[in-house]
Design an enzyme around this catalytic site. Structure first.
Site, short mmCIF file in Angstrom:
data_model
loop_
_atom_site.label_atom_id
_atom_site.label_comp_id
_atom_site.label_asym_id
_atom_site.label_seq_id
_atom_site.Cartn_x
_atom_site.Cartn_y
_atom_site.Cartn_z
N CYS A 1 -0.33 4.12 2.13
CA CYS A 1 -0.03 3.94 3.55
C CYS A 1 1.45 4.21 3.84
O CYS A 1 1.78 4.81 4.86
CB CYS A 1 -0.35 2.51 3.99
SG CYS A 1 -1.92 1.88 3.40
N ASP A 2 2.34 3.75 2.98
CA ASP A 2 3.76 3.65 3.37
C ASP A 2 4.75 4.49 2.57
O ASP A 2 5.93 4.51 2.90
CB ASP A 2 4.20 2.17 3.28
CG ASP A 2 3.43 1.30 4.27
OD1 ASP A 2 2.99 1.84 5.29
OD2 ASP A 2 3.26 0.10 4.00
N CYS B 1 0.83 -1.20 0.00
CA CYS B 1 0.00 0.00 0.00
C CYS B 1 0.87 1.25 0.00
O CYS B 1 1.40 1.65 1.05
CB CYS B 1 -0.92 -0.04 1.23
SG CYS B 1 -1.88 1.45 1.45
#
Ligand SMILES: Cc1cc2nc3c(=O)[nH]c(=O)nc-3n(C[C@H](O)[C@H](O)[C@H](O)COP(=O)(O)OP(=O)(O)OC[C@H]3O[C@@H](n4cnc5c(N)ncnc54)[C@H](O)[C@@H]3O)c2cc1C
Length: 305
Positions: free
Chosen positions: A137-138, A134
């Site tokens: 997300c990261d 993701c």
């Protein structure tokens, strides 16, 4: 255990838990069924930095536990069991588990999706230490580093374009010599100076010490092996929605995700869906929780009608 409820929520990820908070707080007699650990996919996130209310981020496991505590405080009942079958035709729906059959007038399906893994040495070991699924997300963890994205579809390109805002260089590794992504999207990636394409190539292994340091690559045409030094690898070779149990019972899109309207209704009276299992979901904790809340409110209205 009681067998008949007003509402049964299938799945204990952020969507199911948010639905549980709203429905229990609305005093619906609700049961949430989860086969594994409550918290869903989010429990694999070491640190979630984009869920509102946690300026320093929060571990996915802890977030799941807090959501459960909040739902149980309002009276949500939970059951650890795998849902193995659903009868949705009658006004009272039946949920089958190996141990028992349970019934409810309304259901919220929040069974999420499963990512397709690379299944190469190092992948499991380095999740959260350089292996990610993701970019939203990261990506921020890879400021000015060199990373790789594996895949050639729209999701992979979208991940690469997002990563290119943070990383020094993004290598897209694709097993074919052209992308499956839509041309407009593909052209955008090809014109981004931070994105580099490695064609006809697969990843054989992910290696490092504490964190990912390099990928072992194989050219699928020549068999030639090479090494690519990277700090992170984003696997984007597809997702599989957990819709086996509802296939042929509620409308699914071409990729197998449940189609709903903006009220999370599936078209089958009393059957709603929420979270990553929904068609066009952005597959984030916040969107899953939002869907869960919406579904619970419209399930309540259905039950009160
Ligand atoms: C490594 C990782 C990091 C992530 N990081 C972030 C992040 O930083 N920020 C962010 O917003 N999002 C992040 N995400 C995405 C986020 O976790 C998901 O979008 C979110 O969990 C989706 O919630 P959901 O409730 O729809 O589905 P899920 O979380 O997938 O929950 C579905 C639940 O249903 C259960 N289930 C499935 N089948 C059955 C069955 N037959 N019977 C009973 N139970 C069943 C599953 O066990 C699961 O617990 C991350 C995901 C991963 C994998």
């Amino acid at each position: 255990m009681e067998k008949d409820y007003q509402l049964i929520i299938l799945g204990g990820g952020p969507a199911g838990l948010a639905a549980g908070i709203y429905s229990a707080r609305n005093k619906l007699d609700s049961l949430l069924i989860e086969k594994a650990m409550v918290g869903g996919l989010a429990v694999y996130a070491d640190l979630i930095e984009n869920y509102p209310g946690f300026p320093d981020g929060i571990g996915g496991l802890e977030l799941g536990e807090l959501m459960l505590r909040q739902a149980e405080k309002f009276g949500l009942k939970t059951l650890t069991a795998e849902v193995t079958g659903l009868d949705l035709a009658d006004s009272r729906k039946t949920v089958r588990t190996r141990e028992s059959d349970l019934t409810a007038r309304a259901l919220i399906i929040a069974l999420g999706s499963e990512r397709i893994n690379l299944d190469v040495p190092g992948e499991k070991e380095f999740v959260g230490r350089g292996v990610s699924y993701c970019a939203t997300c990261d990506a921020a963890f890879f400021q000015e580093k060199e990373v790789a994205v594996v895949g050639g579809g729209n999701s992979a390109i979208s991940e690469a374009l997002h990563l290119a805002k943070f990383a020094a260089k993004v290598n897209i590794i694709h097993r074919r010599n052209q992308l499956r992504a839509t041309p407009l999207f593909a052209d955008k990636a090809k014109s981004d100076p931070r994105i580099n394409f490695i064609w006809n190539t697969t990843v054989d292994a992910i290696e490092g010490n504490d964190n990912v340091e390099k990928l072992r690559l194989v050219d699928v045409l020549t068999g030639q092996k090479s090494t690519l030094p990277v700090s992170g690898v984003f696997v984007s070779i597809g997702q599989r929605p957990n819709t086996v149990l509802v296939k042929g019972k509620v409308p699914l899109d071409a990729n197998g995700y449940i189609i709903t309207n903006e009220k999370m209704e599936t078209g089958l009276p009393g059957v709603l869906a929420a979270g990553d299992i929904r068609s066009n979901s952005i597959r984030q904790t916040i969107s899953a929780a939002g869907d869960g809340a919406t579904a619970a409110i419209y399930a309540d209205r259905y039950l009160g009608a």
